[in-house]
Motif scaffolding. Structure first.
Motif, PDB file in Angstrom:
ATOM      1  N   THR A  74       0.842  -1.190   0.000  1.00  0.00           N
ATOM      2  CA  THR A  74       0.000   0.000   0.000  1.00  0.00           C
ATOM      3  C   THR A  74       0.877   1.239   0.000  1.00  0.00           C
ATOM      4  O   THR A  74       1.701   1.418   0.893  1.00  0.00           O
ATOM      5  CB  THR A  74      -0.902   0.022   1.248  1.00  0.00           C
ATOM      6  N   GLN A  90      -4.386   6.745  -0.606  1.00  0.00           N
ATOM      7  CA  GLN A  90      -4.300   5.296  -0.455  1.00  0.00           C
ATOM      8  C   GLN A  90      -4.100   4.892   0.998  1.00  0.00           C
ATOM      9  O   GLN A  90      -4.355   3.753   1.376  1.00  0.00           O
ATOM     10  CB  GLN A  90      -3.166   4.720  -1.306  1.00  0.00           C
ATOM     11  N   SER A  91      -3.630   5.807   1.829  1.00  0.00           N
ATOM     12  CA  SER A  91      -3.410   5.504   3.246  1.00  0.00           C
ATOM     13  C   SER A  91      -4.677   5.663   4.085  1.00  0.00           C
ATOM     14  O   SER A  91      -4.641   5.429   5.291  1.00  0.00           O
ATOM     15  CB  SER A  91      -2.316   6.413   3.810  1.00  0.00           C
ATOM     16  N   TYR A 178      -9.629  10.050  -6.878  1.00  0.00           N
ATOM     17  CA  TYR A 178      -9.457   9.013  -7.892  1.00  0.00           C
ATOM     18  C   TYR A 178     -10.093   9.453  -9.208  1.00  0.00           C
ATOM     19  O   TYR A 178      -9.548   9.214 -10.278  1.00  0.00           O
ATOM     20  CB  TYR A 178     -10.081   7.694  -7.433  1.00  0.00           C
TER      21      TYR A 178
END
Length: 185
Positions: A74, A90-91, A178
């Motif tokens: 990740t 993403q975290s 995104y």
């Protein structure tokens, strides 16, 4: 892919500590359930991006050349050209599971936040107690779905006295990124 040096580790842990507080130890000491044997998760740097990856997956990735490796585990953040560390969206799953300070939005203001705007007092549903100004907060919908994260602009006590158009949380990242950065990918 290499381990973080001392300066990089300090920058990553300071940023994660801002959002998780003492729960950071749960992230660092988290056991991995994949692969044979008991392993842990670790942080690795590859092309100025910091990855959170299990040891067993890291060992299996040694067969891939560094120039051909795109991603592993990740990606939790990246180092900028100036050397500062920035968390990426993403975290969010990792931070939301261990967050110390949380903010819940009313359904009417969720879309505004997902378009990249700050959280206003009029859109605030709930906020955790003892949140002070400058703390990292995770933004949730009223149905406990993590939407993003940011930095609190006001403490919990100041939010009670704030006018409806006052900024409560400064936007840093949200799940709408995104779609907004789809052309860049």
């Amino acid at each position: 892919m290499r381990p973080l040096d001392e300066k990089e580790t300090t920058a990553v842990f300071e940023k994660l500590f801002k959002f998780t507080g003492t729960n950071l130890k749960h992230i660092v000491e988290r056991p991995s359930l994949e692969g044979p044997g008991a392993s842990r998760y670790c942080f690795r740097l590859h092309k100025n991006r910091v990855f959170y990856v299990s040891d067993s997956l890291l060992k299996r990735a040694t067969n891939i050349a560094r120039d051909r490796l795109v991603s592993l585990g990740t990606c939790i953040g990246k180092f900028t050209k100036t050397g500062s560390f920035r968390l990426t969206i993403q975290s969010l799953d990792l931070i939301a599971a261990h967050s110390k300070h949380k903010v819940w939005l009313k359904p009417t203001s969720e879309m505004s936040f997902l378009y990249g705007n700050h959280v206003l007092k009029s859109g605030l549903g709930r906020i955790t107690e003892n949140t002070s100004s400058g703390d990292g907060v995770v933004v949730f919908s009223m149905s406990d779905v993590p939407l993003g994260f940011g930095v609190s602009a006001k403490s919990t006590q100041d939010c009670r006295k704030l006018d409806p158009n006052g900024i409560v949380v400064l936007h840093q990242a949200d799940i709408g990124e995104y779609l907004r950065t789809e052309d860049d990918l």
